[in-house]
Design a protein around this motif. Structure first.
Motif, PDB file in Angstrom:
ATOM      1  N   GLU A 182       0.833  -1.209   0.000  1.00  0.00           N
ATOM      2  CA  GLU A 182       0.000   0.000   0.000  1.00  0.00           C
ATOM      3  C   GLU A 182       0.864   1.255   0.000  1.00  0.00           C
ATOM      4  OE1 GLU A 182      -2.567  -0.303   3.345  1.00  0.00           O
ATOM      5  OE2 GLU A 182      -3.786  -1.927   2.500  1.00  0.00           O
ATOM      6  N   ILE A 183       1.933   1.227   0.808  1.00  0.00           N
ATOM      7  CA  ILE A 183       2.832   2.377   0.862  1.00  0.00           C
ATOM      8  C   ILE A 183       3.537   2.557  -0.478  1.00  0.00           C
ATOM      9  CG2 ILE A 183       4.895   3.330   1.968  1.00  0.00           C
ATOM     10  CD1 ILE A 183       4.051   1.829   4.518  1.00  0.00           C
ATOM     11  N   ALA A 184       3.986   1.451  -1.064  1.00  0.00           N
ATOM     12  CA  ALA A 184       4.652   1.514  -2.369  1.00  0.00           C
ATOM     13  C   ALA A 184       3.724   2.139  -3.411  1.00  0.00           C
ATOM     14  CB  ALA A 184       5.076   0.115  -2.813  1.00  0.00           C
ATOM     15  N   ASN A 185       2.482   1.710  -3.430  1.00  0.00           N
ATOM     16  CA  ASN A 185       1.521   2.248  -4.402  1.00  0.00           C
ATOM     17  C   ASN A 185       1.266   3.740  -4.170  1.00  0.00           C
ATOM     18  OD1 ASN A 185       1.235  -0.209  -5.690  1.00  0.00           O
ATOM     19  ND2 ASN A 185      -0.552  -0.828  -4.491  1.00  0.00           N
ATOM     20  N   LYS A 186       1.266   4.145  -2.900  1.00  0.00           N
ATOM     21  CA  LYS A 186       1.090   5.568  -2.593  1.00  0.00           C
ATOM     22  C   LYS A 186       2.231   6.387  -3.188  1.00  0.00           C
ATOM     23  CE  LYS A 186       2.503   7.099   1.364  1.00  0.00           C
ATOM     24  NZ  LYS A 186       2.664   7.382   2.811  1.00  0.00           N
ATOM     25  N   TYR A 187       3.461   5.912  -2.999  1.00  0.00           N
ATOM     26  CA  TYR A 187       4.613   6.647  -3.523  1.00  0.00           C
ATOM     27  C   TYR A 187       4.651   6.615  -5.052  1.00  0.00           C
ATOM     28  CZ  TYR A 187       6.542   7.162   1.169  1.00  0.00           C
ATOM     29  OH  TYR A 187       6.741   7.507   2.481  1.00  0.00           O
ATOM     30  N   TYR A 188       4.242   5.498  -5.653  1.00  0.00           N
ATOM     31  CA  TYR A 188       4.160   5.443  -7.114  1.00  0.00           C
ATOM     32  C   TYR A 188       3.137   6.462  -7.635  1.00  0.00           C
ATOM     33  CZ  TYR A 188       6.880   1.075  -7.268  1.00  0.00           C
ATOM     34  OH  TYR A 188       7.868   0.138  -7.171  1.00  0.00           O
ATOM     35  N   LYS A 189       2.051   6.620  -6.894  1.00  0.00           N
ATOM     36  CA  LYS A 189       1.024   7.603  -7.265  1.00  0.00           C
ATOM     37  C   LYS A 189       1.597   9.015  -7.218  1.00  0.00           C
ATOM     38  CE  LYS A 189      -3.535   9.342  -5.885  1.00  0.00           C
ATOM     39  NZ  LYS A 189      -4.648   9.212  -4.896  1.00  0.00           N
ATOM     40  N   PHE A 190       2.347   9.321  -6.158  1.00  0.00           N
ATOM     41  CA  PHE A 190       2.991  10.632  -6.057  1.00  0.00           C
ATOM     42  C   PHE A 190       3.938  10.848  -7.238  1.00  0.00           C
ATOM     43  CE2 PHE A 190       2.760  10.620  -1.096  1.00  0.00           C
ATOM     44  CZ  PHE A 190       1.388  10.751  -1.169  1.00  0.00           C
ATOM     45  N   SER A 191       4.723   9.830  -7.524  1.00  0.00           N
ATOM     46  CA  SER A 191       5.711   9.920  -8.592  1.00  0.00           C
ATOM     47  C   SER A 191       5.045  10.195  -9.935  1.00  0.00           C
ATOM     48  CB  SER A 191       6.525   8.628  -8.656  1.00  0.00           C
ATOM     49  OG  SER A 191       7.458   8.662  -9.711  1.00  0.00           O
ATOM     50  N   LYS A 192       3.964   9.473 -10.193  1.00  0.00           N
ATOM     51  CA  LYS A 192       3.255   9.642 -11.466  1.00  0.00           C
ATOM     52  C   LYS A 192       2.687  11.050 -11.590  1.00  0.00           C
ATOM     53  CE  LYS A 192       1.489   8.044 -15.312  1.00  0.00           C
ATOM     54  NZ  LYS A 192       2.357   7.648 -16.448  1.00  0.00           N
ATOM     55  N   ALA A 193       2.167  11.583 -10.480  1.00  0.00           N
ATOM     56  CA  ALA A 193       1.540  12.907 -10.509  1.00  0.00           C
ATOM     57  C   ALA A 193       2.555  14.023 -10.746  1.00  0.00           C
ATOM     58  CB  ALA A 193       0.798  13.152  -9.198  1.00  0.00           C
ATOM     59  N   LEU A 194       3.807  13.802 -10.327  1.00  0.00           N
ATOM     60  CA  LEU A 194       4.817  14.861 -10.378  1.00  0.00           C
ATOM     61  C   LEU A 194       5.806  14.724 -11.531  1.00  0.00           C
ATOM     62  CD1 LEU A 194       5.719  15.017  -6.553  1.00  0.00           C
ATOM     63  CD2 LEU A 194       4.049  16.411  -7.779  1.00  0.00           C
ATOM     64  N   GLU A 195       5.753  13.622 -12.282  1.00  0.00           N
ATOM     65  CA  GLU A 195       6.834  13.306 -13.212  1.00  0.00           C
ATOM     66  C   GLU A 195       7.002  14.314 -14.348  1.00  0.00           C
ATOM     67  OE1 GLU A 195       6.114   9.474 -14.836  1.00  0.00           O
ATOM     68  OE2 GLU A 195       4.199  10.002 -15.784  1.00  0.00           O
ATOM     69  N   ILE A 196       5.957  15.017 -14.734  1.00  0.00           N
ATOM     70  CA  ILE A 196       6.084  15.964 -15.847  1.00  0.00           C
ATOM     71  C   ILE A 196       6.718  17.277 -15.394  1.00  0.00           C
ATOM     72  CG2 ILE A 196       4.813  17.334 -17.537  1.00  0.00           C
ATOM     73  CD1 ILE A 196       2.783  15.076 -17.725  1.00  0.00           C
ATOM     74  N   ASP A 197       6.169  17.875 -14.338  1.00  0.00           N
ATOM     75  CA  ASP A 197       6.646  19.195 -13.895  1.00  0.00           C
ATOM     76  C   ASP A 197       7.832  19.121 -12.939  1.00  0.00           C
ATOM     77  OD1 ASP A 197       4.678  20.530 -15.361  1.00  0.00           O
ATOM     78  OD2 ASP A 197       3.209  20.304 -13.749  1.00  0.00           O
ATOM     79  N   TYR A 198       7.944  17.998 -12.212  1.00  0.00           N
ATOM     80  CA  TYR A 198       9.007  17.876 -11.199  1.00  0.00           C
ATOM     81  C   TYR A 198       9.646  16.483 -11.293  1.00  0.00           C
ATOM     82  CZ  TYR A 198       6.261  21.768  -9.287  1.00  0.00           C
ATOM     83  OH  TYR A 198       5.569  22.941  -9.120  1.00  0.00           O
ATOM     84  N   PRO A 199      10.376  16.204 -12.361  1.00  0.00           N
ATOM     85  CA  PRO A 199      10.880  14.848 -12.599  1.00  0.00           C
ATOM     86  C   PRO A 199      11.853  14.338 -11.531  1.00  0.00           C
ATOM     87  CG  PRO A 199      11.863  16.424 -14.131  1.00  0.00           C
ATOM     88  CD  PRO A 199      10.740  17.137 -13.450  1.00  0.00           C
ATOM     89  N   ILE A 200      12.685  15.216 -10.977  1.00  0.00           N
ATOM     90  CA  ILE A 200      13.637  14.773  -9.959  1.00  0.00           C
ATOM     91  C   ILE A 200      12.909  14.421  -8.672  1.00  0.00           C
ATOM     92  CG2 ILE A 200      15.624  15.466  -8.543  1.00  0.00           C
ATOM     93  CD1 ILE A 200      16.448  17.279 -10.916  1.00  0.00           C
ATOM     94  N   THR A 201      11.950  15.243  -8.288  1.00  0.00           N
ATOM     95  CA  THR A 201      11.126  14.941  -7.117  1.00  0.00           C
ATOM     96  C   THR A 201      10.342  13.657  -7.355  1.00  0.00           C
ATOM     97  OG1 THR A 201      10.881  17.337  -6.802  1.00  0.00           O
ATOM     98  CG2 THR A 201       9.456  15.896  -5.503  1.00  0.00           C
ATOM     99  N   ALA A 202       9.823  13.493  -8.558  1.00  0.00           N
ATOM    100  CA  ALA A 202       9.074  12.278  -8.893  1.00  0.00           C
ATOM    101  C   ALA A 202       9.949  11.044  -8.736  1.00  0.00           C
ATOM    102  CB  ALA A 202       8.548  12.372 -10.324  1.00  0.00           C
ATOM    103  N   ASN A 203      11.216  11.146  -9.109  1.00  0.00           N
ATOM    104  CA  ASN A 203      12.111  10.000  -9.008  1.00  0.00           C
ATOM    105  C   ASN A 203      12.385   9.630  -7.544  1.00  0.00           C
ATOM    106  OD1 ASN A 203      13.964   8.082 -10.435  1.00  0.00           O
ATOM    107  ND2 ASN A 203      15.474   9.119  -9.144  1.00  0.00           N
ATOM    108  N   ILE A 204      12.404  10.635  -6.666  1.00  0.00           N
ATOM    109  CA  ILE A 204      12.558  10.355  -5.234  1.00  0.00           C
ATOM    110  C   ILE A 204      11.430   9.442  -4.767  1.00  0.00           C
ATOM    111  CG2 ILE A 204      12.386  11.379  -2.928  1.00  0.00           C
ATOM    112  CD1 ILE A 204      13.885  13.803  -3.977  1.00  0.00           C
ATOM    113  N   PHE A 205      10.201   9.774  -5.155  1.00  0.00           N
ATOM    114  CA  PHE A 205       9.066   8.967  -4.728  1.00  0.00           C
ATOM    115  C   PHE A 205       9.047   7.613  -5.435  1.00  0.00           C
ATOM    116  CE2 PHE A 205       7.282  13.198  -3.525  1.00  0.00           C
ATOM    117  CZ  PHE A 205       7.171  12.922  -2.167  1.00  0.00           C
ATOM    118  N   TYR A 206       9.548   7.577  -6.666  1.00  0.00           N
ATOM    119  CA  TYR A 206       9.643   6.281  -7.347  1.00  0.00           C
ATOM    120  C   TYR A 206      10.611   5.360  -6.607  1.00  0.00           C
ATOM    121  CZ  TYR A 206      10.314   2.670 -10.828  1.00  0.00           C
ATOM    122  OH  TYR A 206      10.374   1.446 -11.454  1.00  0.00           O
TER     123      TYR A 206
END
Length: 290
Positions: A182-206
């Motif tokens: 569940e936690i992994a899926n939450k972070y993947y969701k964050f990553s997906k939401a941020l990957e266009i405008d904030y790719p480095i931040t998105a990778n942290i959550f990935y």
């Protein structure tokens, strides 16, 4: 503590008096929770001097020298207080002003440089950023913090963020990997939401999601009494899902690559009794049971 709460409520917006109350909070910091040290929080969020002074007392400089000649018991007490501090610079009522954040960071970096401790800067900032509030879009961290993360593009900062974020979980009870998934899926969701405008931040959550994905799979395997074995190759760890075919010299299996849920792989296991082991040792050693 009730008296302290009354003083905080009365003078929290008075800069001079709040600063004096912060000194009282610091005297009793050994017995107070961080959430109750409201004046110190206010002071430290708007000015990094106190935080930098504390770092000067606790950590060595880049040459390995202790900056402050203080009693080790006092240093130990200060260290305990330091690790209580969970805050985001310039945060106020759930918002982080970008210009104020930049000013705080600039001042903090200069203070550490004067203390010969600039080497700690990005690691400390990454840890603090993990305590940032959510952004206006509902995803963490706040947009002002994301902008700094993208601007710095620092491995040390990103790793420190990941460690601090992981440490937030605290004590938990194993449940065959369900919570971790569940936690992994939450972070993947964050990553997906941020990957266009904030790719480095998105990778942290990935990376956080991948870490919890791997832990989830390992716990699930442990809960099944190692019914499904984990294998390791030169680059990946994997578990067998099902047999999907066979050949003259072995069987082919669909596999899950641990930590890489998006990858689709198969693995072939060769029959040892049908091969010359001396010629094939290297091939057999590519996949080992862990």
């Amino acid at each position: 503590q009730e008296l302290l709460e009354l003083l905080q409520k009365e003078f929290i917006n008075d800069d001079e008096k709040c600063s004096e109350i912060a000194k009282i909070e610091w005297i009793f910091s050994g017995i107070l929770d961080w959430d109750t040290m409201k004046c110190i929080q206010r002071e430290i969020k708007r000015n990094p001097i106190f935080y930098a002074d504390l770092i000067c007392c606790i950590f060595k400089d880049k040459d390995g020298n202790k900056k402050m000649d203080i009693d080790e018991n006092i240093r130990s007490s200060l260290t305990s207080c330091f690790y209580k501090m969970k805050f985001c610079p310039s945060e106020k009522n759930g918002n982080v002003d970008y210009e104020e954040l930049c000013k705080w960071l600039e001042d903090f970096k200069h203070l550490l440089k004067d203390q010969n401790q600039e080497y700690l800067y990005e690691r400390l900032v990454g840890s603090l950023f993990a305590n940032a509030p959510v952004g206006n879009d509902g995803y963490p961290p706040h947009e002002s913090v994301r902008k700094i993360i993208e601007k710095y593009n620092s491995n040390d900062l990103n790793k420190s963020f990941i460690i601090e974020e992981s440490n937030k979980r605290g004590v938990y009870s194993p449940d065959a990997g369900k919570s971790e998934k569940e936690i992994a899926n939450k972070y993947y969701k964050f990553s997906k939401a941020l990957e266009i405008d904030y790719p480095i931040t998105a990778n942290i959550f990935y990376e956080l999601g991948k870490s919890y994905d791997e832990e989830s799979l390992q716990q699930r395997m442990a809960a099944e009494n190692k019914k499904n074995k984990i294998y390791g190759g030169a680059r990946y760890k994997f578990v067998i899902k099902k047999e999907i075919g066979s050949g003259g010299n072995g069987k082919v299996f669909d596999v899950d690559i641990i930590g890489y849920p998006k990858l689709d792989f198969v693995a072939k296991f060769f029959s040892a009794d049908k091969r010359n082991l001396k010629k094939c040792n290297k091939r057999f050693e590519r996949f080992k049971e862990i």
